[in-house]
Design an enzyme around this catalytic site. Structure first.
Site, PDB file in Angstrom:
ATOM      1  N   SER A   7       0.878  -1.053   0.163  1.00  0.00           N
ATOM      2  CA  SER A   7      -0.032  -0.070  -0.009  1.00  0.00           C
ATOM      3  C   SER A   7       0.743   1.146   0.073  1.00  0.00           C
ATOM      4  O   SER A   7       1.592   1.512   1.013  1.00  0.00           O
ATOM      5  CB  SER A   7      -0.847  -0.094   1.261  1.00  0.00           C
ATOM      6  N   HIS A  32      -1.554  -1.399  -4.079  1.00  0.00           N
ATOM      7  CA  HIS A  32      -2.883  -0.860  -3.460  1.00  0.00           C
ATOM      8  C   HIS A  32      -2.748   0.707  -3.253  1.00  0.00           C
ATOM      9  O   HIS A  32      -1.844   0.977  -2.836  1.00  0.00           O
ATOM     10  CB  HIS A  32      -3.034  -1.521  -2.024  1.00  0.00           C
ATOM     11  N   ASP A  34      -4.808   3.541  -1.962  1.00  0.00           N
ATOM     12  CA  ASP A  34      -5.869   4.361  -1.029  1.00  0.00           C
ATOM     13  C   ASP A  34      -6.237   5.553  -1.520  1.00  0.00           C
ATOM     14  O   ASP A  34      -5.547   6.527  -1.454  1.00  0.00           O
ATOM     15  CB  ASP A  34      -5.321   4.443   0.287  1.00  0.00           C
ATOM     16  N   MET A  36      -8.729   8.657  -0.642  1.00  0.00           N
ATOM     17  CA  MET A  36      -9.478   9.118   0.275  1.00  0.00           C
ATOM     18  C   MET A  36     -10.034  10.616  -0.089  1.00  0.00           C
ATOM     19  O   MET A  36      -9.183  11.471  -0.685  1.00  0.00           O
ATOM     20  CB  MET A  36      -8.819   9.195   1.782  1.00  0.00           C
ATOM     21  N   HIS A  65      -8.781   1.563  -3.989  1.00  0.00           N
ATOM     22  CA  HIS A  65      -9.414   1.199  -2.709  1.00  0.00           C
ATOM     23  C   HIS A  65     -10.207   2.903  -2.563  1.00  0.00           C
ATOM     24  O   HIS A  65      -9.520   3.621  -2.004  1.00  0.00           O
ATOM     25  CB  HIS A  65      -8.906   0.692  -1.456  1.00  0.00           C
ATOM     26  N   MET A  67     -12.319   5.188  -0.790  1.00  0.00           N
ATOM     27  CA  MET A  67     -12.667   5.669   0.469  1.00  0.00           C
ATOM     28  C   MET A  67     -13.231   7.114   0.312  1.00  0.00           C
ATOM     29  O   MET A  67     -12.959   8.034   0.896  1.00  0.00           O
ATOM     30  CB  MET A  67     -11.705   5.515   1.536  1.00  0.00           C
ATOM     31  N   MET A 136     -11.975  -4.442   6.137  1.00  0.00           N
ATOM     32  CA  MET A 136     -11.132  -3.419   6.674  1.00  0.00           C
ATOM     33  C   MET A 136     -11.090  -4.160   7.964  1.00  0.00           C
ATOM     34  O   MET A 136     -12.026  -4.234   9.067  1.00  0.00           O
ATOM     35  CB  MET A 136     -11.949  -2.028   6.703  1.00  0.00           C
ATOM     36  N   GLY A 141      -8.929   5.270   6.851  1.00  0.00           N
ATOM     37  CA  GLY A 141      -8.733   6.549   7.000  1.00  0.00           C
ATOM     38  C   GLY A 141      -7.048   7.039   7.002  1.00  0.00           C
ATOM     39  O   GLY A 141      -6.646   7.918   6.737  1.00  0.00           O
ATOM     40  N   GLY A 143      -3.113   5.032   8.014  1.00  0.00           N
ATOM     41  CA  GLY A 143      -2.291   3.901   8.140  1.00  0.00           C
ATOM     42  C   GLY A 143      -1.846   3.863   9.581  1.00  0.00           C
ATOM     43  O   GLY A 143      -2.110   4.671  10.312  1.00  0.00           O
ATOM     44  N   GLY A 144      -0.933   2.523   9.775  1.00  0.00           N
ATOM     45  CA  GLY A 144      -0.461   2.403  11.072  1.00  0.00           C
ATOM     46  C   GLY A 144      -1.370   1.983  12.313  1.00  0.00           C
ATOM     47  O   GLY A 144      -0.897   2.224  13.257  1.00  0.00           O
ATOM     48  N   ASP A 174      -7.330  -5.559   4.921  1.00  0.00           N
ATOM     49  CA  ASP A 174      -6.429  -4.313   4.693  1.00  0.00           C
ATOM     50  C   ASP A 174      -6.450  -3.617   6.357  1.00  0.00           C
ATOM     51  O   ASP A 174      -7.454  -3.307   6.853  1.00  0.00           O
ATOM     52  CB  ASP A 174      -6.999  -3.288   3.805  1.00  0.00           C
ATOM     53  N   GLY A 176      -3.343  -3.079   9.639  1.00  0.00           N
ATOM     54  CA  GLY A 176      -2.735  -3.816  10.791  1.00  0.00           C
ATOM     55  C   GLY A 176      -2.192  -5.045  10.428  1.00  0.00           C
ATOM     56  O   GLY A 176      -1.709  -6.081  11.152  1.00  0.00           O
TER      57      GLY A 176
END
Length: 245
Positions: A7, A32, A34, A36, A65, A67, A136, A141, A143-144, A174, A176
């Site tokens: 990602s 990937h 993201d 948003m 993806h 969002m 999810m 919204g 990462g980490g 997606d 963790g």
């Protein structure tokens, strides 16, 4: 087959092309992306221009993806930019069936995403339409974040439904995904593993991608071996006894 989807949300955007290339060398098979909008989720990230730039530096599929609110408005721009897969949120689509048809109409593989609080069974009517289902395992919204454990039940349920319904969609996860969780998600049924921080955070995407993929493949091998033992002589004897009754 288990696959790693790096990602780029966690990548160094000043060196994005190099980062993607390194993750590919480490075994990443799809990138990937993201997307948003700052409304559906509390963050603002990438648009079609970045996808277009990525398309010039990699031949790997680009998994977008979405969002965002009103994802239908952006299907064509992302398709034109070079996206290969597009997943939309169950929670964001007023007419999910139509959104998935629109994605397929523009030549992309359609996927559906569910947030942590959304039950898997709500997807049953459209599971035959999708290439992949994305679970999810964090709130979307950022990462980490830490992995939400009950996501494993959702992965198992998707695997059960796929078998019961005779379908072939892929199961994606997606949030963790790292060395402490990768074996659990693979054992639960995940095949497409999205990883951002675990690949890019330490600045060694090739090595970190390779190590994470190796751990995932080892877990997949154990699952296969376990399934083989379940189908072994004792299972056959039980089947014979059942038939003789």
């Amino acid at each position: 087959m288990v696959e790693l989807l790096p990602s780029i949300l966690s990548a160094d955007f000043a060196r994005l092309g190099d980062e993607v290339h390194a993750a590919e060398l480490g075994g990443g098979t799809t990138i990937h992306v993201d997307v948003m909008d700052g409304h559906f989720v509390p963050n603002l990230t990438l648009g079609p221009p970045v996808v277009k730039s990525l398309r010039r530096v990699t031949d790997l599929p680009l998994d977008c993806h979405m969002m965002i609110e009103n994802p239908d408005e952006f299907v064509e721009p992302f398709a034109d930019a070079g996206a290969n897969w597009m997943s939309v949120h169950y929670e964001a689509c007023r007419h999910l069936h139509r959104s998935l048809e629109l994605i397929a109409h523009h030549g992309m593989k359609p996927g559906v995403v569910i947030n942590p609080a959304t039950p898997v069974d709500l997807l049953i009517p459209i599971l035959g339409m999708v290439h992949h289902v994305l679970v999810m395992s964090v709130n979307p919204g950022f990462g980490g974040q830490s992995f939400i454990p009950y996501s494993l039940k959702k992965l198992r349920r998707l695997k059960e439904l796929r078998q019961e319904m005779g379908l072939s969609y892929r199961i994606e996860v997606d949030g963790g995904v790292g060395h402490d969780t990768v074996a659990k998600v693979v054992e639960a049924g995940a095949e497409l593993l999205v990883a951002g921080s675990a690949v890019f955070a330490d600045g060694q995407p090739e090595q970190d991608a390779r190590a994470l993929l190796k751990a995932a493949q080892q877990a997949a091998k154990q699952v296969q071996e376990g399934a083989g033992r379940d189908r072994g002589p004792s299972a056959k004897k039980q089947q014979v006894r059942s038939l003789s009754r």
